[in-house]
Design a protein around this motif. Structure first.
Motif, PDB file in Angstrom:
ATOM      1  N   ALA A  71       4.883 -24.497  -4.935  1.00 57.05           N
ATOM      2  CA  ALA A  71       4.213 -24.506  -6.232  1.00 57.05           C
ATOM      3  C   ALA A  71       3.155 -25.611  -6.280  1.00 57.05           C
ATOM      4  N   VAL A  72       3.466 -26.741  -5.656  1.00 56.68           N
ATOM      5  CA  VAL A  72       2.491 -27.834  -5.563  1.00 56.68           C
ATOM      6  C   VAL A  72       1.305 -27.402  -4.713  1.00 56.68           C
ATOM      7  N   GLN A  73       1.580 -26.701  -3.636  1.00 52.44           N
ATOM      8  CA  GLN A  73       0.510 -26.212  -2.769  1.00 52.44           C
ATOM      9  C   GLN A  73      -0.362 -25.194  -3.509  1.00 52.44           C
ATOM     10  N   ALA A  74       0.257 -24.338  -4.312  1.00 55.18           N
ATOM     11  CA  ALA A  74      -0.502 -23.357  -5.089  1.00 55.18           C
ATOM     12  C   ALA A  74      -1.418 -24.050  -6.093  1.00 55.18           C
ATOM     13  N   ALA A  75      -0.965 -25.179  -6.657  1.00 56.97           N
ATOM     14  CA  ALA A  75      -1.803 -25.940  -7.587  1.00 56.97           C
ATOM     15  C   ALA A  75      -3.026 -26.516  -6.870  1.00 56.97           C
ATOM     16  N   ALA A  76      -2.833 -26.980  -5.629  1.00 50.40           N
ATOM     17  CA  ALA A  76      -3.964 -27.483  -4.836  1.00 50.40           C
ATOM     18  C   ALA A  76      -4.938 -26.362  -4.502  1.00 50.40           C
ATOM     19  N   GLU A  77      -4.409 -25.161  -4.270  1.00 50.96           N
ATOM     20  CA  GLU A  77      -5.268 -24.015  -3.981  1.00 50.96           C
ATOM     21  C   GLU A  77      -6.150 -23.671  -5.179  1.00 50.96           C
ATOM     22  N   ARG A  78      -5.622 -23.878  -6.376  1.00 54.69           N
ATOM     23  CA  ARG A  78      -6.434 -23.629  -7.572  1.00 54.69           C
ATOM     24  C   ARG A  78      -7.656 -24.538  -7.602  1.00 54.69           C
ATOM     25  N   ALA A  79      -7.454 -25.810  -7.228  1.00 59.11           N
ATOM     26  CA  ALA A  79      -8.579 -26.751  -7.186  1.00 59.11           C
ATOM     27  C   ALA A  79      -9.610 -26.300  -6.163  1.00 59.11           C
ATOM     28  N   VAL A 110       2.466 -21.935 -14.103  1.00 56.44           N
ATOM     29  CA  VAL A 110       2.904 -22.538 -12.841  1.00 56.44           C
ATOM     30  C   VAL A 110       3.236 -21.386 -11.906  1.00 56.44           C
ATOM     31  N   GLU A 111       2.837 -21.529 -10.640  1.00 63.78           N
ATOM     32  CA  GLU A 111       2.942 -20.420  -9.696  1.00 63.78           C
ATOM     33  C   GLU A 111       3.795 -20.821  -8.498  1.00 63.78           C
ATOM     34  N   TYR A 112       4.814 -20.010  -8.213  1.00 62.80           N
ATOM     35  CA  TYR A 112       5.661 -20.191  -7.042  1.00 62.80           C
ATOM     36  C   TYR A 112       5.313 -19.111  -6.019  1.00 62.80           C
ATOM     37  N   LYS A 113       5.457 -19.454  -4.748  1.00 55.69           N
ATOM     38  CA  LYS A 113       5.188 -18.477  -3.699  1.00 55.69           C
ATOM     39  C   LYS A 113       6.490 -17.799  -3.282  1.00 55.69           C
ATOM     40  N   THR A 114       6.882 -17.927  -2.037  1.00 52.22           N
ATOM     41  CA  THR A 114       8.077 -17.224  -1.550  1.00 52.22           C
ATOM     42  C   THR A 114       9.349 -18.061  -1.646  1.00 52.22           C
ATOM     43  N   SER A 115       9.246 -19.277  -2.155  1.00 51.46           N
ATOM     44  CA  SER A 115      10.429 -20.123  -2.333  1.00 51.46           C
ATOM     45  C   SER A 115      10.380 -20.757  -3.710  1.00 51.46           C
ATOM     46  N   GLY A 116      11.498 -21.369  -4.110  1.00 54.37           N
ATOM     47  CA  GLY A 116      11.575 -21.995  -5.425  1.00 54.37           C
ATOM     48  C   GLY A 116      12.133 -21.092  -6.494  1.00 54.37           C
ATOM     49  N   TRP A 117      12.491 -19.863  -6.132  1.00 55.66           N
ATOM     50  CA  TRP A 117      13.035 -18.906  -7.099  1.00 55.66           C
ATOM     51  C   TRP A 117      14.014 -17.967  -6.386  1.00 55.66           C
ATOM     52  N   LYS A 118      14.890 -17.347  -7.169  1.00 60.14           N
ATOM     53  CA  LYS A 118      15.870 -16.418  -6.625  1.00 60.14           C
ATOM     54  C   LYS A 118      16.198 -15.367  -7.679  1.00 60.14           C
ATOM     55  N   LEU A 119      16.126 -14.098  -7.266  1.00 54.41           N
ATOM     56  CA  LEU A 119      16.422 -12.996  -8.177  1.00 54.41           C
ATOM     57  C   LEU A 119      17.908 -12.647  -8.129  1.00 54.41           C
ATOM     58  N   HIS A 120      18.455 -12.371  -9.315  1.00 60.72           N
ATOM     59  CA  HIS A 120      19.845 -11.924  -9.400  1.00 60.72           C
ATOM     60  C   HIS A 120      19.952 -10.505  -8.848  1.00 60.72           C
ATOM     61  N   ASN A 121      21.171 -10.097  -8.472  1.00 59.09           N
ATOM     62  CA  ASN A 121      21.369  -8.750  -7.927  1.00 59.09           C
ATOM     63  C   ASN A 121      20.932  -7.658  -8.891  1.00 59.09           C
ATOM     64  N   ARG A 155       4.328 -13.676  -4.982  1.00 53.26           N
ATOM     65  CA  ARG A 155       4.105 -14.757  -5.954  1.00 53.26           C
ATOM     66  C   ARG A 155       4.943 -14.515  -7.195  1.00 53.26           C
ATOM     67  N   VAL A 156       5.420 -15.592  -7.783  1.00 51.73           N
ATOM     68  CA  VAL A 156       6.095 -15.546  -9.083  1.00 51.73           C
ATOM     69  C   VAL A 156       5.408 -16.561  -9.986  1.00 51.73           C
ATOM     70  N   ARG A 157       4.931 -16.092 -11.107  1.00 53.81           N
ATOM     71  CA  ARG A 157       4.144 -16.951 -12.000  1.00 53.81           C
ATOM     72  C   ARG A 157       4.817 -17.027 -13.374  1.00 53.81           C
ATOM     73  N   LEU A 158       5.091 -18.236 -13.835  1.00 55.63           N
ATOM     74  CA  LEU A 158       5.580 -18.472 -15.197  1.00 55.63           C
ATOM     75  C   LEU A 158       4.413 -18.972 -16.028  1.00 55.63           C
ATOM     76  N   PHE A 159       4.199 -18.369 -17.179  1.00 56.19           N
ATOM     77  CA  PHE A 159       3.061 -18.798 -17.998  1.00 56.19           C
ATOM     78  C   PHE A 159       3.379 -18.645 -19.481  1.00 56.19           C
ATOM     79  N   ARG A 160       2.590 -19.354 -20.272  1.00 48.27           N
ATOM     80  CA  ARG A 160       2.783 -19.414 -21.715  1.00 48.27           C
ATOM     81  C   ARG A 160       1.699 -18.632 -22.437  1.00 48.27           C
ATOM     82  N   ARG A 161       2.116 -17.852 -23.414  1.00 50.69           N
ATOM     83  CA  ARG A 161       1.194 -17.198 -24.334  1.00 50.69           C
ATOM     84  C   ARG A 161       1.544 -17.631 -25.746  1.00 50.69           C
TER      85      ARG A 161
END
Length: 399
Positions: A71-79, A110-121, A155-161
């Motif tokens: 997620a930190v790396q994704a933030a750097a990619e935005r810059a 905030v954007e996560y790539k292939t780690s930092g998250w886990k889906l329930h069954n 990618r998994v993205r959490l965002f606010r509206r």
């Protein structure tokens, strides 16, 4: 790439944790941008060097270390994306401001790539596994993410509206639904009097979503300034005002999506004007109406569904489409207030219908000349680039 979106249901502490992750993303992006700005012109860093800088930030700041490394790396990619956009504008010699990268003040995701998250069954609960304390989040929505493999989620993205928090999944799949040919072709002339007029003479009414809600929006805006700064009531008033704008935005999007889908399903070729909406908005007398009609969103959805259904979407230069007679080709000059096209050859049409017929005729000529391989693409008629493939893969659910 397909994007599936869910609304999030969580506890107040979890919402606060999401906000902290969003602020950390903004912090990392701005730090990377400052790092790029502080380097000398001779030692300017590239994207690879900028992606290494978050490692230094993780060792220096605890709030960065608590966020997932990807997620930190994704933030750097935005810059780096904002820097690349600036370089491209300079190379293309864009007139006016080139879009020099600026510091972000109100990041919402905030954007996560292939780690930092886990889906329930059950695929209805997602767990954020970094040290921000977000935890399990319930996913509300009608999309069936169960049909896709977890490995295909990139990618998994959490965002606010304005009305809450959402979770988006970027899935690496091709979304296609090739439709049988109909033999129909249509030209579209967008406008303010009607949303569009086609080459068959049909005029789609302009919904004017903002104009209808403008009184309510202005009232909600006035209520904000009647509240004390920093108070809870002022935050509530701002939230109410933002939700009104969000509703209008969704109405525009869903309206444009519905029309674009129907047009591409019933026609093999859809021709439309290649309008530069940004330049048209400089007319302050019409800017509000042009923004309300949302031509750009309509064009994006036409190109998306053309790619999905295997259709042809052709953008035509708008010059002289209203002035030229669709029957004999003679230029008949007329002002914007003149709504009827009358030519000496005896042709009498609504000016928008006349323009739509000309747009379709130009698209047919450009299509025959340029599209030699028969691919279902979005083609820009009259340009050096033969095929301009539209890759808008965001098909949001109806909210």
């Amino acid at each position: 790439m397909l994007v599936i979106e869910y609304k999030i249901q969580a506890k107040p502490k979890q919402y606060q944790a999401i906000e902290e992750a969003i602020k950390t993303t903004q912090f990392v992006r701005n730090k990377c941008l400052r790092y790029w700005m502080d380097t000398s012109k001779e030692d300017k860093i590239n994207g690879f060097a900028l992606n290494k800088y978050p490692t230094t930030l993780r060792n220096e700041f605890k709030l960065v270390a608590d966020l997932n490394s990807m997620a930190v790396q994704a933030a750097a990619e935005r810059a780096w994306l904002s820097i690349q956009r600036f370089f491209e504008s300079c190379k293309k010699k864009v007139v006016g401001k080139k879009g020099y990268p600026r510091f972000q003040k109100d990041n919402r995701s905030v954007e996560y790539k292939t780690s930092g998250w886990k889906l329930h069954n059950t695929k209805r609960i997602i767990t954020i596994t970094d040290k921000k304390g977000i935890g399990e989040l319930k996913l509300l929505g009608k999309w069936d993410i169960q049909t896709y493999k977890v490995k295909s989620i990139k990618r998994v993205r959490l965002f606010r509206r304005a009305d809450g928090y959402y979770c988006q999944f970027a899935i690496n799949v091709e979304s296609s639904d090739i439709q049988p040919l109909t033999g129909n072709q249509i030209g579209l002339d967008v406008g303010l009097e009607s949303f569009y007029t086609d080459s068959n003479g049909h005029q789609e009414p302009n919904p004017r979503f903002f104009r209808k809600a403008e009184k309510s929006v202005k009232h909600a805006q006035r209520l904000i300034y009647k509240k004390v700064k920093g108070s809870t009531s002022r935050k509530t008033a701002r939230s109410r005002y933002a939700r009104k704008h969000l509703r209008i935005s969704r109405q525009r999007n869903e309206h444009a999506k519905r029309l674009a889908r129907n047009l591409n399903k019933s026609n093999d070729l859809v021709a439309y004007e290649n309008l530069q909406v940004r330049n048209l908005l400089k007319n302050h007398c019409l800017a509000k109406s042009i923004s309300d009609v949302s031509w750009s969103i309509f064009r994006h959805w036409i190109e998306y569904f053309a790619s999905k259904f295997g259709r042809q979407a052709v953008a035509v230069a708008p010059q002289y489409t209203s002035q030229q007679c669709s029957n004999c080709g003679v230029i008949v000059k007329k002002s914007l207030s003149t709504r009827t096209h009358i030519c000496s050859c005896g042709c009498s049409l609504h000016r928008d219908e006349n323009a739509a017929i000309n747009i379709l005729a130009k698209a047919r000529m450009g299509h025959i000349q340029s599209n030699a391989n028969g691919l279902a693409t979005s083609t820009l008629s009259g340009e050096n680039l033969i095929e301009q493939v539209a890759r808008m893969k965001l098909e949001s659910p109806s909210l």
